[in-house]
Design a protein around this motif. Structure first.
Motif, mmCIF file in Angstrom:
data_model
loop_
_atom_site.group_PDB
_atom_site.id
_atom_site.type_symbol
_atom_site.label_atom_id
_atom_site.label_comp_id
_atom_site.label_asym_id
_atom_site.label_seq_id
_atom_site.Cartn_x
_atom_site.Cartn_y
_atom_site.Cartn_z
ATOM 1 N N ASP A 91 47.033 -23.066 1.554
ATOM 2 C CA ASP A 91 46.549 -22.366 2.742
ATOM 3 C C ASP A 91 45.562 -23.216 3.553
ATOM 4 O O ASP A 91 44.901 -22.716 4.462
ATOM 5 N N GLY A 92 45.455 -24.507 3.232
ATOM 6 C CA GLY A 92 44.578 -25.397 3.976
ATOM 7 C C GLY A 92 45.239 -25.937 5.232
ATOM 8 O O GLY A 92 46.439 -25.751 5.454
ATOM 9 N N LYS A 93 44.454 -26.608 6.051
ATOM 10 C CA LYS A 93 44.967 -27.217 7.276
ATOM 11 C C LYS A 93 44.210 -28.524 7.519
ATOM 12 O O LYS A 93 42.978 -28.557 7.424
ATOM 13 N N GLU A 116 49.962 -26.923 6.841
ATOM 14 C CA GLU A 116 49.531 -26.927 8.233
ATOM 15 C C GLU A 116 48.706 -28.178 8.556
ATOM 16 O O GLU A 116 47.932 -28.657 7.727
ATOM 17 N N PHE A 117 48.909 -28.684 9.764
ATOM 18 C CA PHE A 117 48.093 -29.812 10.221
ATOM 19 C C PHE A 117 48.009 -29.795 11.740
ATOM 20 O O PHE A 117 48.833 -29.195 12.431
ATOM 21 N N HIS A 118 46.988 -30.450 12.239
ATOM 22 C CA HIS A 118 46.782 -30.633 13.676
ATOM 23 C C HIS A 118 46.732 -32.137 13.907
ATOM 24 O O HIS A 118 45.827 -32.811 13.413
ATOM 25 N N LEU A 119 47.690 -32.656 14.651
ATOM 26 C CA LEU A 119 47.771 -34.098 14.897
ATOM 27 C C LEU A 119 47.160 -34.446 16.244
ATOM 28 O O LEU A 119 47.488 -33.851 17.265
ATOM 29 N N ILE A 143 41.088 -25.224 10.375
ATOM 30 C CA ILE A 143 41.100 -26.578 9.811
ATOM 31 C C ILE A 143 40.076 -26.670 8.688
ATOM 32 O O ILE A 143 38.907 -26.312 8.851
ATOM 33 N N THR A 144 40.539 -27.143 7.542
ATOM 34 C CA THR A 144 39.688 -27.244 6.354
ATOM 35 C C THR A 144 39.366 -28.691 5.980
ATOM 36 O O THR A 144 38.371 -28.950 5.298
ATOM 37 N N CYS A 173 33.890 -29.022 7.275
ATOM 38 C CA CYS A 173 35.193 -29.482 6.779
ATOM 39 C C CYS A 173 35.035 -30.601 5.759
ATOM 40 O O CYS A 173 34.053 -31.347 5.777
ATOM 41 N N LYS A 174 36.005 -30.739 4.908
ATOM 42 C CA LYS A 174 36.017 -31.799 3.909
ATOM 43 C C LYS A 174 36.709 -33.039 4.475
ATOM 44 O O LYS A 174 37.613 -32.918 5.308
ATOM 45 N N VAL A 175 36.292 -34.195 3.998
ATOM 46 C CA VAL A 175 36.790 -35.462 4.522
ATOM 47 C C VAL A 175 37.688 -36.149 3.497
ATOM 48 O O VAL A 175 37.320 -36.298 2.327
ATOM 49 N N LEU A 176 38.856 -36.551 3.950
ATOM 50 C CA LEU A 176 39.787 -37.366 3.174
ATOM 51 C C LEU A 176 39.952 -38.699 3.908
ATOM 52 O O LEU A 176 40.094 -38.707 5.127
ATOM 53 N N ILE A 177 39.931 -39.808 3.175
ATOM 54 C CA ILE A 177 39.974 -41.121 3.815
ATOM 55 C C ILE A 177 41.115 -41.954 3.245
ATOM 56 O O ILE A 177 41.227 -42.119 2.023
ATOM 57 N N ASP A 178 41.943 -42.471 4.131
ATOM 58 C CA ASP A 178 42.925 -43.495 3.781
ATOM 59 C C ASP A 178 42.254 -44.846 4.036
ATOM 60 O O ASP A 178 42.191 -45.322 5.156
#
Length: 395
Positions: A91-93, A116-119, A143-144, A173-178
């Motif tokens: 249920d995240g985005k 779900e995502f917002h590009l 957006i999570t 919001c939480k941060v994810l990094i590539d």
């Protein structure tokens, strides 16, 4: 401390230099480390896995006690998918901030995951900025998570991670990094950028060989990821639990690659860790870019956004220039460059990473000069239309 670049030797066995963001040119010692076989369940290999995880965590700076490292079999894209599938609940985005092929690939991954995502697609010339992130998050409370590409190697742009992470955290919001192509050479201190999870790969700035990547994540996020994953093989939580309980990988690990990576980590430490490696790569970039500009080449990006990882150049407008021939002639001189990955203009890329120093980069420039002469290219200047488009899109 910055390294003494005189320690960097030319590749042995007649190999060409790989001027790419990875796989890249590795040391002879890294190659040699793969000559022994290891039992994947043996205590010696378990100890190797534990040592590797600990040494990677040591690169995080203050605050690393809250994090753990989970290696994942496969290429960097496997790890990105593992991160997105494991840390973003059903249920995240995710807000995906893209300015090149790898951000767009992350969005495609979200499509496959059915989440779900917002590009936001910034194109090839400019980074996303914190005020943009803040505005989007203010408008979309669903957006999570925010996904940040640390270094977008399709253009060579170094994105402002701290600025983007600050905006994400301010909105809760939480941060994810590539950080696939930057970790190990560009600082990513967890005391400053408190990401939930980050991914990188063995065959990038640590200068190992391909075969696995790794997820570095907060321990509380790892614990909370149970049951999120869409995949048996790419379940970061399950891999973490197994490694903590048994010291083993759940499925067959790339044993030789791990051995090579440990040797690469030794070299990374000897060079001065993140600061030392980053200094060499930055010097490689500066010497190479200055030389290529003297030949008439133009960089895609403005100076402030150039990364020390890889640089994109416009292809010359001269009608005698043909990239395939340029590539083959450069290869014959011992340098494998990278084709462009842009949709708007013709380009090519030259990597600054791997077992190379500034002396190597001067040879790269000389090889490019000789190649242009052989192709009867009078000028390496790009089409005026490309420069005009850069000016418009970067405004």
């Amino acid at each position: 401390m910055p390294c003494d670049t005189s320690i960097i030797e030319a590749p042995r066995l007649g190999e060409p230099y790989l001027l790419t963001p990875g796989p890249l040119t590795t040391s002879y010692e890294v190659k040699e480390a793969m000559l022994r076989d290891w039992g994947s369940w043996d205590d010696d290999f378990r100890a190797m896995t534990r040592k590797m995880r600990d040494q990677l965590l040591a690169l995080l700076g203050d605050g690393r006690a809250d994090y753990d490292c989970v290696p994942i079999q496969g290429s960097g894209s496997y790890c990105v998918e593992a991160m997105l599938g494991s840390f973003v609940p059903a249920d995240g985005k995710v807000l995906v901030m893209a300015n090149g092929a790898y951000g767009l690939r992350a969005a495609r991954t979200m499509e496959y995951l059915g989440r779900e995502f917002h590009l936001v697609n910034k194109g090839d010339y400019m980074p996303p900025r914190g005020d943009e992130v803040a505005e989007i998050l203010a408008q979309d409370s669903a957006i999570t998570h925010v996904l940040i590409i640390h270094c977008e190697t399709s253009s060579g742009i170094l994105n402002p991670v701290e600025e983007l992470a600050d905006a994400a955290h301010a909105a809760g919001c939480k941060v994810l990094i590539d950080s696939m192509s930057a970790f190990g050479a560009v600082p990513l201190d967890v005391s400053r950028v408190k990401y939930a999870a980050m991914v990188s790969s063995a065959n990038k700035c640590i200068e190992g060989v391909p075969g696995f990547g790794f997820v570095i994540a907060r321990k509380d996020e790892l614990a909370a990821a149970e049951g999120n994953s869409h995949s048996l093989s790419l379940d970061v939580h399950a891999q973490w639990v197994t490694m903590e309980e048994t010291g083993q990988w759940r499925f067959t690990p790339p044993t030789h690659v791990v051995a090579a990576f440990l040797k690469a980590l030794e070299g990374h430490t000897a060079e001065g860790a993140v600061a030392g490696r980053g200094a060499r790569y930055t010097r490689n970039r500066d010497v190479m870019v200055a030389g290529m500009r003297k030949l008439g080449f133009e960089t895609l990006l403005a100076e402030r956004w150039l990364s020390p990882i890889i640089v994109t150049f416009f292809c010359p407008a001269d009608p005698n220039f043909e990239f395939t021939q340029f590539y083959e002639l450069m290869k014959s001189k011992g340098f494998i460059i990278y084709p462009g990955k842009l949709t708007v203009v013709d380009s090519f890329r030259v990597g600054c990473v791997g077992q190379m120093d500034e002396h190597t980069m001067r040879r790269v420039v000389e090889a490019a000069r000789e190649t242009l002469d052989e192709m009867n290219v009078a000028s390496a200047a790009p089409p005026q239309a490309a420069l005009d488009e850069r000016k418009i899109l970067a405004a």
